[in-house]
Scaffold this motif. Structure first.
Motif, mmCIF file in Angstrom:
data_model
loop_
_atom_site.group_PDB
_atom_site.id
_atom_site.type_symbol
_atom_site.label_atom_id
_atom_site.label_comp_id
_atom_site.label_asym_id
_atom_site.label_seq_id
_atom_site.Cartn_x
_atom_site.Cartn_y
_atom_site.Cartn_z
ATOM 1 N N HIS A 99 -22.287 7.426 -53.605
ATOM 2 C CA HIS A 99 -23.316 6.488 -53.154
ATOM 3 C C HIS A 99 -24.323 6.199 -54.264
ATOM 4 C CE1 HIS A 99 -21.970 8.012 -49.106
ATOM 5 N NE2 HIS A 99 -21.867 6.714 -48.972
ATOM 6 N N ILE A 102 -22.636 3.785 -56.703
ATOM 7 C CA ILE A 102 -22.574 2.418 -56.184
ATOM 8 C C ILE A 102 -23.916 1.715 -56.336
ATOM 9 C CG2 ILE A 102 -22.331 1.050 -54.077
ATOM 10 C CD1 ILE A 102 -20.224 3.086 -53.153
ATOM 11 N N ILE A 103 -24.985 2.406 -55.965
ATOM 12 C CA ILE A 103 -26.322 1.800 -56.049
ATOM 13 C C ILE A 103 -26.677 1.476 -57.498
ATOM 14 C CG2 ILE A 103 -28.778 2.218 -55.696
ATOM 15 C CD1 ILE A 103 -27.933 3.959 -53.256
ATOM 16 N N LEU A 214 -17.353 -2.107 -49.355
ATOM 17 C CA LEU A 214 -18.469 -1.300 -48.857
ATOM 18 C C LEU A 214 -18.263 -0.901 -47.397
ATOM 19 C CD1 LEU A 214 -21.508 -3.166 -50.467
ATOM 20 C CD2 LEU A 214 -20.502 -0.992 -51.180
ATOM 21 N N SER A 218 -17.385 2.921 -46.286
ATOM 22 C CA SER A 218 -18.336 3.523 -45.350
ATOM 23 C C SER A 218 -17.611 4.092 -44.140
ATOM 24 C CB SER A 218 -19.368 2.484 -44.905
ATOM 25 O OG SER A 218 -20.172 2.073 -45.989
ATOM 26 N N SER A 244 -26.296 7.361 -45.372
ATOM 27 C CA SER A 244 -26.018 6.466 -46.500
ATOM 28 C C SER A 244 -24.844 5.546 -46.187
ATOM 29 C CB SER A 244 -25.699 7.293 -47.755
ATOM 30 O OG SER A 244 -26.795 8.085 -48.137
ATOM 31 N N ALA A 245 -23.796 6.114 -45.586
ATOM 32 C CA ALA A 245 -22.624 5.309 -45.239
ATOM 33 C C ALA A 245 -22.977 4.261 -44.188
ATOM 34 C CB ALA A 245 -21.502 6.212 -44.732
ATOM 35 N N LEU A 248 -24.996 1.471 -45.922
ATOM 36 C CA LEU A 248 -24.162 0.592 -46.735
ATOM 37 C C LEU A 248 -23.353 -0.365 -45.860
ATOM 38 C CD1 LEU A 248 -22.702 2.788 -49.631
ATOM 39 C CD2 LEU A 248 -24.261 0.842 -49.824
ATOM 40 N N ALA A 252 -23.699 -4.427 -45.812
ATOM 41 C CA ALA A 252 -22.522 -5.245 -46.111
ATOM 42 C C ALA A 252 -22.219 -6.220 -44.976
ATOM 43 C CB ALA A 252 -21.322 -4.347 -46.384
#
Length: 269
Positions: A99, A102-103, A214, A218, A244-245, A248, A252
């Motif tokens: 995560h 990705i950010i 994403l 997730s 977090s998942a 995201l 998305a």
């Protein structure tokens, strides 16, 4: 394969001589990066983008992606790293949170696309399948480090975990769910779908592929978080990685609605 997983006792070090130590974790991380580069290079030819720009972008995304992944991982186990601050830099021992990568990667991508006057969404679409493939390969490093495994299981593909690596509540168990393998397989399927869409999807607004990545990833994480045993902070009674998942996926889905709202409106008419 099943028998191998059930009986093999993985170790983190491939080779050690004096001060030179070669870790499986590093090998798989590097292999994942190289495989991702291969995918992006092929897609760059498809979209007639300069390969030099792709290499420049890849360098910065890998560099800051690793930094972001490490920062996020340290945050998830902050109490430990406060007591062992020098181990923050020991990334060969594991501890790269996707995560965070990705950010950080999206931030670098946005900055680079703006400076080079490139299409952010097209670039993100190209990187999405490469990231999924890199994750599929990199997860095998967790296997050799005997980390990020699941709850105990009697299934024939359960993997042995040494006593010293087991959570205290599972010390009496020998075999555990190979969550690294589950995620690796699911990421390969995600890669195959996203790569396929590059050649079959006919849309005027790039961005759908990365947003699907994403969402798909997730969902993968949400499923695996139910069996993972690694210690992470709890927020509102949920694992931080679960939140977090969810975040995201929500972002998305919202972005898909925003970017394709005109198309959806026309179809409803």
């Amino acid at each position: 394969m099943i028998e191998f997983l059930h009986t093999f006792n993985p170790q983190p070090i491939i080779f050690q001589y004096g001060l030179v130590t070669l870790h499986w974790y590093g090998i798989f991380v590097v292999s994942g990066i190289l495989a991702g580069f291969k995918v992006v290079s092929r897609l760059a030819k498809k979209y007639q983008l300069a390969i030099d720009q792709i290499y420049d972008l890849g360098f910065y995304m890998i560099l800051f992606g690793l930094v972001g992944a490490r920062i996020f991982s340290v945050f998830l186990d902050l109490s430990y790293y406060r007591q062992h601050p020098l181990e923050i830099f020991a990334i060969w021992q594991g501890g790269l949170a996707i995560h965070g990568a990705i950010i950080a990667g999206l931030m670098v991508l946005g900055f680079y696309a703006y400076r080079q006057a490139l299409d952010f969404w097209r670039l993100a679409d190209m990187i999405a399948p490469a990231l999924a493939l890199g994750q599929a390969i990199g997860r095998w490093g967790n296997y050799f480090n005997q980390e990020i495994f699941g709850t105990p299981t009697n299934l024939p593909w359960g993997i042995p975990i040494e006593f010293k690596n087991r959570p205290i509540e599972y010390l009496s168990y020998d075999y555990f769910h190979p969550t690294f393998l589950y995620e690796s397989i699911l990421n390969i399927l995600n890669f195959a779908l996203l790569f396929f869409l590059h050649y079959r999807l006919k849309n005027k607004k790039p961005g759908l592929i990365v947003l699907l990545y994403l969402i798909n990833y997730s969902l993968i994480r949400l499923a695996l978080e139910t069996v993972r045993t690694d210690a992470v902070p709890l927020l509102l009674g949920l694992r931080a990685t679960t939140i977090s998942a969810l975040a995201l996926a929500a972002v998305a889905i919202g972005m898909i609605g925003w970017r394709y709202r005109s198309s959806l409106t026309l179809k409803r008419r």
